[in-house]
Design an enzyme around this catalytic site. Structure first.
Site, PDB file in Angstrom:
ATOM      1  N   LYS A 181       0.849  -1.184   0.000  1.00  0.00           N
ATOM      2  CA  LYS A 181       0.000   0.000   0.000  1.00  0.00           C
ATOM      3  C   LYS A 181       0.890   1.241   0.000  1.00  0.00           C
ATOM      4  CE  LYS A 181      -4.309   0.860   2.527  1.00  0.00           C
ATOM      5  NZ  LYS A 181      -4.949   0.665   3.828  1.00  0.00           N
TER       6      LYS A 181
HETATM    7  C1  E4P Z   1      -8.464   1.127   4.569  1.00  0.00           C
HETATM    8  O1  E4P Z   1      -7.591   0.780   3.856  1.00  0.00           O
HETATM    9  C2  E4P Z   1      -8.358   2.292   5.472  1.00  0.00           C
HETATM   10  O2  E4P Z   1      -7.220   2.152   6.203  1.00  0.00           O
HETATM   11  C3  E4P Z   1      -9.555   2.421   6.372  1.00  0.00           C
HETATM   12  O3  E4P Z   1     -10.706   1.959   5.703  1.00  0.00           O
HETATM   13  C4  E4P Z   1      -9.727   3.783   6.956  1.00  0.00           C
HETATM   14  O4  E4P Z   1     -10.945   3.861   7.649  1.00  0.00           O
HETATM   15  P1  E4P Z   1     -11.293   5.076   8.620  1.00  0.00           P
HETATM   16  O5  E4P Z   1     -11.476   6.306   7.820  1.00  0.00           O
HETATM   17  O6  E4P Z   1     -12.582   4.658   9.302  1.00  0.00           O
HETATM   18  O7  E4P Z   1     -10.145   5.190   9.576  1.00  0.00           O
END
Ligand code: E4P
Length: 239
Positions: free
Chosen positions: A103
């Site tokens: 990522k």
């Molecule tokens: C996914 O890859 C993200 O890290 C995650 O969905 C972020 O979610 P949040 O905005 O609820 O922290």
């Protein structure tokens, strides 16, 4: 007399159709991921540096363990700020297991790292922290396997996060050769999940506590209780 063998009129599905939306668990909890994997409904896992930091476990060990619990992609995020650092870290993460998706953030450096990690090193790359259609376009151009638009964080600012999913779907639809999948992140409610599916998102990643909310319905519970009471009263059994 032997009972006749009843042939089903339609073929039984051994596997769900490939075109159906995929569900990822947005979590670093081994227990939650194991429980969700046992349902057979989970196609992958996403993590982020906040979650890994809070887990208190070394990232390579943690990601390695998660990768053994699910066959599908497991996103593990780099922490470097430059393309060079991201590529170095991404290559290390990519060696943890074949199902690691590296990522990278949606920055100029991240986009460059995406191109190198995917095209030169053959790794799956998830370009994250996407908040606009143009960003998603660039991620696809950079060769991202996944782009992660954050629905909930836009909603937090009173901007409709699902509009972004609709825009990205429409844009990607104009270029059918694009293979980048729309991994809808920051999904926090059952309505988000429905909205993502209506908008044609490829994947939805959600916190473990949201999964049961997709199933629960008071009328299902009430109906089942009534069926079971009538069944018991009739003295039925299946043998
Ligand atoms: C996914 O890859 C993200 O890290 C995650 O969905 C972020 O979610 P949040 O905005 O609820 O922290």
């Amino acid at each position: 007399m032997q009972s006749p063998v009843i042939q089903p009129k339609v073929p039984l599905l051994a596997e769900p159709p490939q075109s159906v939306i995929k569900f990822f668990a947005d979590s670093t909890s081994i227990e939650d991921i194991r429980d969700l994997a046992a349902t057979g409904l989970i196609d992958g896992v996403t993590t982020n540096p906040s979650m890994v930091g809070k887990s208190g476990r070394p990232i390579l060990e943690l990601i390695g363990e998660i990768c053994q619990l699910v066959e599908g992609p497991v996103s593990a995020e780099v922490a470097g700020a430059t393309c060079k650092e991201m590529v170095r870290e991404g290559r290390i993460l990519g060696k943890v297991a074949p199902n690691v998706a590296v990522k990278v953030p949606l920055t100029w450096e991240g986009l460059q790292a995406c191109g190198i990690l995917s095209r030169e090193h053959g790794l799956m790359v998830n370009v994250t922290l996407c908040f606009s259609a143009n960003q998603a376009l660039l991620a696809a151009k950079a060769g991202a396997t996944f782009v992660s638009p954050f629905v909930g964080r836009l909603d937090d600012l009173n901007i409709d996060g699902l509009d972004l999913i609709r825009e990205i779907r429409a844009i990607y639809g104009n270029y059918p050769a694009l293979r980048t999948e729309i991994l809808c992140a920051s999904v926090r409610t059952p309505n988000h999940v429905k909205g993502v599916a209506l908008a044609g998102g490829d994947i939805v990643t959600l916190p473990p506590e949201v999964f049961p909310k997709l199933v629960d319905h008071p009328l299902t519970e009430k109906g089942l209780a009534a069926f079971m009471a009538d069944w018991a009263a009739g003295g039925q059994s299946i043998k």
